[in-house]
Design an enzyme around this catalytic site. Sequence first.
Site, PDB file in Angstrom:
ATOM      1  N   GLU A  19       0.888  -1.170   0.000  1.00  0.00           N
ATOM      2  CA  GLU A  19       0.000   0.000   0.000  1.00  0.00           C
ATOM      3  C   GLU A  19       0.920   1.212   0.000  1.00  0.00           C
ATOM      4  OE1 GLU A  19      -1.811   2.992   0.224  1.00  0.00           O
ATOM      5  OE2 GLU A  19      -1.861   2.719   2.395  1.00  0.00           O
ATOM      6  N   CYS A  72      -1.538   8.962   2.454  1.00  0.00           N
ATOM      7  CA  CYS A  72      -1.454   8.515   1.069  1.00  0.00           C
ATOM      8  C   CYS A  72      -2.721   8.833   0.302  1.00  0.00           C
ATOM      9  CB  CYS A  72      -1.157   7.022   1.015  1.00  0.00           C
ATOM     10  SG  CYS A  72      -2.380   5.995   1.868  1.00  0.00           S
TER      11      CYS A  72
END
Length: 486
Positions: free
Chosen positions: A258, A292
């Site tokens: 991720e 993110c």
Amino acid sequence: MAVIDEKWPDRAEWAGKIYSSGWREPEGGIRQVIEPPAGGAPVDIGVASPADVARAGARAAEAAGEWAAAGPSDRVEVLLRAYDALRERAGTFRGWIVRESAGVPAKGDYEISAALAQLRHAVGLASLPRGEVLEPQVPGGTSLAWRVPLGVVGVVNPWNAPLLFAMRALAPALALGNAVLLKPDPLTPVSGGVLLARLFEDAGLPDGLLHVLPGGAETGQAVAADPNVAMVVFTGSTEAGRAVARVAGEGLKRVVLELGGKNSLIVLDDADVEAAALAGAVSSFGYGGQACVAAGRHLVHADLAGAYTDALVGHARAMRLGDPAEEGVSLGPVVSERQVTRIERIVDESVAAGARVLTGGRRDGLFYPPTVLDHVDRAMPVFTEEIFGPVAPVTPFRSEAEAVEIANDTAYGLTAAVHSGSAPRAVAVAERLRTGMVHINDVSAKDAANAPFGGMGVSGNGSRIGGTASLEQFTQWRWMTAPGPA
């Protein structure tokens, strides 16, 4: 407020140590963590050496076999006790998240709430059907396929959401019968490591199933390379993710990455400007943009660009910077000198190339104010690079096709948001975006325990954690046949 209970966990118990079948002295020595200006004294943290990791991996593999053989109800009981313990210790978790990562208390509360949701969902995973009865190849025969635990899962955790990201892997991995080696980030070793070790210890997790191994890149590489580790879950930058994947690939391990994002918030010409600007402010400025899933591009129809940027500037100027432990503070400092220098460089180079600062744009020590830029073109660093700071670059477009083309002009593909007065129109645009997640008339930064979280392109390797995707990731298939009666 962020208040730490210094008696839980007792610092004398864990300071300078690692958690591996109890608290023990590490071979890797001790590292002093200097915290950002959010209160609290430096902390001595034990550093796990490759030898420490190897011992932990061997013990975890041994314990995983016994854990996998235990009934689902045994695993569920541990998770439920961990859930209760986290609720009881929420104040201490909140305090350490503020102290180590400089997030405001509300950010700590969000992480706690999300971690609790991960535990609740993991309880359900433990009782899902695991197998299938297949059509046998011979009459009267038996053909079965079912999912079995992987064994040992390595988790290399980031600093920006240390509790949430750790629990997002830890809870389903344990629920499905695995052991875990957890490597917290050097900036957040307590909120992303020590507290979790103590939490599951209090919950009665059997010995050897969780090892907390603080350290830097060398420790993370050792976790990824350990022969007992069958799977590596990494959350962090794309560059670091590639390094972890290379090491894990040598052992043909399953890898869940991720990684970063350059996420677009698209505002069509029929959007509610005020609502879109509020979502844009939350997406870019929430927790200083250090996520993110933060919006790194604001793509706004040219007819609305002026009104949108005015509203966005208003939200930016209403935010108060300061010590995150103080009441009424919206944003704390950036997590490190290295990170604030990066933000400064990206903005300054873009301004030199022609971008215009509408508000913010100047650091004060580790503090970087919410910043809005317009006149942003596609060659500027603020358009191309992941900023990981409270910066909102605004770029106009004239048509839906142009908006989609601009949004897809990146190697990243994590998340996006589309704003429109027409839901079908927004969905039609969303379906053309090359992202793993997309949200309609909402923020770009969303997370849910029952949803598959992950990205495309260099935002990840196509893997997902969350929902039933966790069942797929943390187990593997076994097929068994038996002949029919003679």
